[in-house]
Design an enzyme around this catalytic site. Structure first.
Site, mmCIF file in Angstrom:
data_model
loop_
_atom_site.group_PDB
_atom_site.id
_atom_site.type_symbol
_atom_site.label_atom_id
_atom_site.label_comp_id
_atom_site.label_asym_id
_atom_site.label_seq_id
_atom_site.Cartn_x
_atom_site.Cartn_y
_atom_site.Cartn_z
ATOM 1 C CG ASP A 1 45.850 43.495 41.748
ATOM 2 O OD1 ASP A 1 46.317 43.126 42.841
ATOM 3 O OD2 ASP A 1 46.049 42.877 40.680
ATOM 4 C CG HIS B 1 45.824 39.639 42.832
ATOM 5 N ND1 HIS B 1 46.654 40.167 41.859
ATOM 6 C CD2 HIS B 1 46.232 38.367 43.030
ATOM 7 C CE1 HIS B 1 47.536 39.247 41.492
ATOM 8 N NE2 HIS B 1 47.297 38.153 42.193
#
Length: 230
Positions: A168, A199
């Site tokens: 992420d 993400h």
């Protein structure tokens, strides 16, 4: 379809997207938006939950600053607009609006259980919903800044599930390590890591979606809600 929800202190009202199942809902689930508003992806999440038998409600949490906005994260200018909105968003007011939505959902289903699921900004807010409201179960996908909220973990009384993509780019490895250190031993919290994922991997539509991991995470979410919302 949409519904209108009054704020907790009745000084305003906001709209919410609603997806209803056929027949009596087995529970309600609040779907908490990303920074892109109640767009087609969030509506798709609601529709899928309704197909699974839940009343799904997605409140427009940006109603004070950008009511009705819908953004496409695959368009760079719209991605930036979402990030800008996140920077000006009042999270305490957002939680109050989520609590108002929980109350409205309970009224709709006659006092049954209400869960929450959120993505990105909504993942963070799902964690805050677990610490600050009486929601019955919460799921957060790639929540940002949860490591900075660990001081609230003592308030978690109902089950929480967090999906954490290891790559992420909004939540670095140190932040992920702090999340695990702070939450792995909490009896109500479960974290799942997704190696190689970034993400937004579980978005319904668009280039960020990673189908295999999205299906794995969504399957875990479905089992979690089936267990805790009944």
């Amino acid at each position: 379809m949409t519904m209108t929800i009054d704020t907790l202190d009745h000084d305003g009202s906001f709209s919410a997207y609603v997806a209803r199942p056929e027949g009596q809902p087995k529970a309600a689930i609040i779907v908490i938006q990303e920074v892109f508003g109640i767009n087609a992806g969030i509506r798709g999440k609601c529709d899928a939950l309704a197909t699974a038998g839940y009343l799904a409600i997605a409140p427009d949490l940006f109603w004070r600053t950008a009511p009705g906005i819908e953004l496409d994260p695959d368009v760079p200018e719209q991605m930036q607009r979402g990030l800008d909105l996140f920077g000006t968003f009042d999270q305490d007011l957002g939680i109050a609006d989520i609590e108002a939505t929980i109350r409205a959902a309970r009224a709709e289903i006659g006092g049954g259980k209400v869960g929450a699921v959120g993505y990105c900004l909504g993942g963070r807010l799902a964690f805050m919903t677990a610490t600050r409201t009486d929601v019955d179960a919460s799921v957060g996908y790639y929540g940002v800044g949860i490591d900075g909220l660990l001081g609230e973990k003592h308030a978690i009384a109902k089950p929480v599930l967090l999906h954490v993509p290891v790559e992420d780019h909004f939540v670095d490895k140190d932040a992920q390590a702090r999340m695990h250190a702070g939450l792995d031993d909490h009896p109500k919290v479960t974290l799942y890591d997704y190696p190689g994922e970034d993400h937004g991997f579980a978005t319904e539509i668009g280039s960020r979606r990673s189908p295999a991991s999205a299906e794995l995470a969504d399957g875990r979410t479905a089992a979690f809600f089936a267990e805790h919302l009944g």
